[in-house]
Motif scaffolding. Structure first.
Motif, mmCIF file in Angstrom:
data_model
loop_
_atom_site.group_PDB
_atom_site.id
_atom_site.type_symbol
_atom_site.label_atom_id
_atom_site.label_comp_id
_atom_site.label_asym_id
_atom_site.label_seq_id
_atom_site.Cartn_x
_atom_site.Cartn_y
_atom_site.Cartn_z
ATOM 1 N N THR A 129 99.073 49.522 53.285
ATOM 2 C CA THR A 129 100.363 48.853 53.199
ATOM 3 C C THR A 129 100.268 47.789 52.107
ATOM 4 N N LEU A 131 100.692 44.059 51.055
ATOM 5 C CA LEU A 131 100.731 42.706 51.610
ATOM 6 C C LEU A 131 101.062 41.719 50.502
ATOM 7 N N ARG A 141 103.639 42.447 55.410
ATOM 8 C CA ARG A 141 103.140 43.774 55.044
ATOM 9 C C ARG A 141 104.294 44.758 55.101
ATOM 10 N N VAL A 195 93.929 41.401 58.716
ATOM 11 C CA VAL A 195 95.179 41.938 58.190
ATOM 12 C C VAL A 195 96.034 42.531 59.301
ATOM 13 N N VAL A 200 103.809 44.961 60.160
ATOM 14 C CA VAL A 200 104.512 45.669 59.094
ATOM 15 C C VAL A 200 106.015 45.530 59.321
#
Length: 240
Positions: A129, A131, A141, A195, A200
């Protein structure tokens, strides 16, 4: 503490390190892709760098007032993303860039708005993804699927809404859930976080708070690091 690079490289007085990449061999089928803050991009076959000299060799001709901001090794068929300080981004196919010799300028990768500059160049990874972090401690994200492929040289799409709340972009990276993120502030504070703690969300949003900053402090750098087996500092909760 480490060793000063001036002991290893013959750098000129005004010269600074812009990027570092590792390679196993100088392949004829791989490329070095470079990007400058004014939106110029260029790719050169990796094999063109197989005979370095002690004082270095020219990789790209950078015009006055511009500077190199990032370098990636590519396959020749990757998708590239450029992200800017004002929160814009553009995704285009590397096949739109013809290979050039080392002592050349490159071509336009993105058309920048007023007072904008390229902050990051990344390779699209379908397993990852994207970021993005901003100077006021916010970030998000987003799936690479949210960034449709365009032709190079356009104005691109909004990657994150920069505002008085968010500030400008200070870093953007292709990341996976197992990665960790290191945030560094102007006043010397650091936070390390997984992370996976950054959820997301959609592309056209402002993101969530990643770090609580003291008055007058700003986030100046955000980079991915190896995950900490002992765990990482969790982010401060925020709202989208």
């Amino acid at each position: 503490r480490g060793k000063a690079l001036v002991n290893l490289l013959n750098l000129r007085d005004e010269e600074l390190i812009a990027a570092m990449i590792k390679v196993r061999e100088f392949s004829e089928t791989q490329f070095v892709l470079m990007a400058t803050e004014r939106g110029v991009v260029k790719k050169t076959t990796l094999a063109a760098f197989r005979n370095p000299r002690s004082d270095g060799i020219i990789a790209i001709h950078v015009e006055a007032g511009d500077r190199l901001i990032g370098v990636k090794v590519t396959t020749g068929a990757d998708d590239i993303v450029l992200a800017t300080r004002n929160g814009m981004s553009i995704r285009f196919s590397e096949t739109e860039l013809r290979p050039q010799g080392r002592d050349t300028r490159g071509v336009r990768g993105i058309t920048l708005g007023e007072k904008d500059q390229v902050e990051t160049v990344e390779i699209v990874d379908p397993r990852a993804t994207f970021l993005i972090c901003t100077e006021n401690g916010y970030g998000k994200r987003t799936s690479f699927d949210e960034y449709r492929r365009q032709h190079r040289g356009g104005r691109g799409l909004i990657a994150i809404r920069t505002s008085e709340r968010n500030g400008r972009v200070v870093g953007a990276h292709a990341v996976q859930d197992q990665d960790a993120l290191m945030l560094i502030t102007a006043q010397g504070r650091m936070i390390r976080m997984p992370v996976s703690d950054v959820r997301v969300i959609r592309r056209v949003t402002q993101g969530v708070r990643l770090i609580q900053l003291d008055p007058g402090d700003k986030l100046v750098a955000a980079t991915t690091v190896e995950p900490d087996e002992a765990g990482a500092t969790p982010p401060v909760a925020g709202k989208t």
